[in-house]
Design an enzyme around this catalytic site. Structure first.
Site, PDB file in Angstrom:
ATOM      1  N   ASP A   1       8.649 -31.447 -31.720  1.00 11.94           N
ATOM      2  CA  ASP A   1       8.476 -30.022 -31.427  1.00 11.94           C
ATOM      3  C   ASP A   1       7.003 -29.703 -31.721  1.00 11.94           C
ATOM      4  O   ASP A   1       6.307 -30.484 -32.368  1.00 11.94           O
ATOM      5  CB  ASP A   1       9.417 -29.228 -32.337  1.00 11.94           C
ATOM      6  CG  ASP A   1       9.100 -27.746 -32.369  1.00 11.94           C
ATOM      7  OD1 ASP A   1       9.023 -27.137 -31.281  1.00 11.94           O
ATOM      8  OD2 ASP A   1       8.886 -27.207 -33.474  1.00 11.94           O
TER       9      ASP A   1
ATOM     10  N   ASP B   1       5.366 -25.871 -32.155  1.00 11.74           N
ATOM     11  CA  ASP B   1       5.110 -24.706 -33.021  1.00 11.74           C
ATOM     12  C   ASP B   1       5.969 -24.740 -34.282  1.00 11.74           C
ATOM     13  O   ASP B   1       7.188 -24.779 -34.199  1.00 11.74           O
ATOM     14  CB  ASP B   1       5.363 -23.420 -32.234  1.00 11.74           C
ATOM     15  CG  ASP B   1       4.347 -23.254 -31.121  1.00 11.74           C
ATOM     16  OD1 ASP B   1       4.761 -23.184 -29.951  1.00 11.74           O
ATOM     17  OD2 ASP B   1       3.142 -23.245 -31.415  1.00 11.74           O
TER      18      ASP B   1
HETATM   19  C1  XBP Z   1       7.975 -21.894 -30.306  1.00 13.80           C
HETATM   20  C2  XBP Z   1       8.111 -20.777 -29.347  1.00 13.80           C
HETATM   21  C3  XBP Z   1       6.947 -20.434 -28.463  1.00 13.80           C
HETATM   22  C4  XBP Z   1       5.812 -19.841 -29.307  1.00 13.80           C
HETATM   23  C5  XBP Z   1       4.892 -18.980 -28.471  1.00 13.80           C
HETATM   24  O1  XBP Z   1       7.964 -23.059 -29.529  1.00 13.80           O
HETATM   25  O2  XBP Z   1       9.170 -20.202 -29.258  1.00 13.80           O
HETATM   26  O3  XBP Z   1       7.408 -19.488 -27.537  1.00 13.80           O
HETATM   27  O4  XBP Z   1       6.364 -18.982 -30.289  1.00 13.80           O
HETATM   28  O5  XBP Z   1       4.373 -19.740 -27.408  1.00 13.80           O
HETATM   29  P1  XBP Z   1       8.430 -24.519 -30.166  1.00 13.80           P
HETATM   30  P2  XBP Z   1       4.392 -19.132 -25.902  1.00 13.80           P
HETATM   31  O6  XBP Z   1       8.847 -24.293 -31.617  1.00 13.80           O
HETATM   32  O7  XBP Z   1       9.556 -24.969 -29.279  1.00 13.80           O
HETATM   33  O8  XBP Z   1       7.203 -25.382 -30.065  1.00 13.80           O
HETATM   34  O9  XBP Z   1       3.883 -17.710 -26.009  1.00 13.80           O
HETATM   35  O10 XBP Z   1       3.475 -20.042 -25.124  1.00 13.80           O
HETATM   36  O11 XBP Z   1       5.828 -19.222 -25.474  1.00 13.80           O
HETATM   37 MG    MG Z   2       9.221 -24.960 -33.468  1.00 24.07          MG
END
Ligand code: XBP
Ligand code: MG
Length: 257
Positions: free
Chosen positions: A15, A17
């Protein structure tokens, strides 16, 4: 299946973020606020409100949820779809700029584990809800220009119809890899992410962060503070005492058993 009737580790799906880096509180959140300001909107997402909004994955989906719940009386002439799309493009521009300034470092253990996986020729891939541009910019700003090429597959953003907690992105990455979930391990940070990877039948290691520490990680193979380093041991949730204080390929292989 190897001789001990265990699955051999073929790939690790990361993953982004909250997992590769702690991007939400000091990255995505200020980028959203900078976009609101750019558009002359007196909207502001403080740390607490953003934590609630994170229950909705996907920046565009999060904006729509916020507008529906908190700004239901926008002037009728406004095209909400266009506003969300334009705001999200501006936010992504601000976020990419933050990344390029080197403001968002990798979490403990990420660089070490990725290097070990590469050395041991174990495939690595990305399965994320964020946009592809955010992924490549984070990888380049932390690892260097060629880092995106290290990853067999980068599954990101709108490439699938449904975002996490739906399993779509993990199914898509597994299909591109030509692997089954049981041949891989996912590394995630959130309940939405865990639901997604488990629904794709992938054993999952959780590294929590401030926004996700209190979430439900039932079904995870391990729940840790982070991946740890030889000089900075992780702490394990639920009193589990593994023999090492940092996650290496050997520990991941043991999770496959
Ligand atoms: C986390 C999310 C993303 C980010 C914002 O993604 O939900 O939407 O918060 O990025 P993950 P965007 O944990 O799956 O990596 O604004 O580009 O969506
Ligand atoms: Mg995440």
């Amino acid at each position: 299946m190897n001789s001990n009737n265990h699955h051999k580790l073929h790939a690790v799906l990361f993953d982004v973020d909250g997992t590769l880096a702690d991007t939400e509180r000091d990255g995505h959140r200020p980028a959203f606020n900078a976009a609101f300001k750019e558009f002359g909107l007196n909207w502001g997402w403080n740390v607490e409100l953003y934590g609630q909004l994170l229950s909705v994955t996907g920046g565009k989906e999060r904006l729509r949820y916020f507008i529906d719940k908190y700004k239901p009386n926008l002037p009728t002439g406004i095209d909400i779809n266009n506003l969300i799309s334009d705001l999200h493009q501006a936010k992504t521009r601000h976020y990419v700029s933050l990344l390029k300034q080197g403001r968002i470092p990798l979490r403990p253990g990420i660089a070490r584990l990725i290097q070990q996986l590469r050395n041991e020729k174990i495939k690595i891939a990305i399965a994320t809800t964020t946009t592809p541009e955010n992924v490549t910019t984070l990888l380049k700003s932390t690892f260097g220009e060629d880092a995106p090429d290290w990853f067999e597959i980068i599954g990101a953003g709108d490439i699938v119809p449904q975002k996490k907690p739906a399993p779509d992105i993990y199914h898509w990455v597994l299909k591109q890899l030509g692997l089954s979930g049981q041949q891989c391990i996912a590394i995630e940070d959130s309940e939405n992410g865990l639901k997604s990877s488990l629904a794709a039948n992938i054993p999952t290691l959780i590294t929590i962060n401030d926004y996700t520490a209190q979430q439900n990680f039932e079904g995870a193979s391990l729940v840790l503070s982070d991946l740890g380093e030889p000089t900075h041991y992780f702490t394990a949730q639920a009193g589990l005492k593994p023999d090492k204080g940092w996650v290496d390929v050997g520990m991941l292989q043991n999770l496959m058993n």
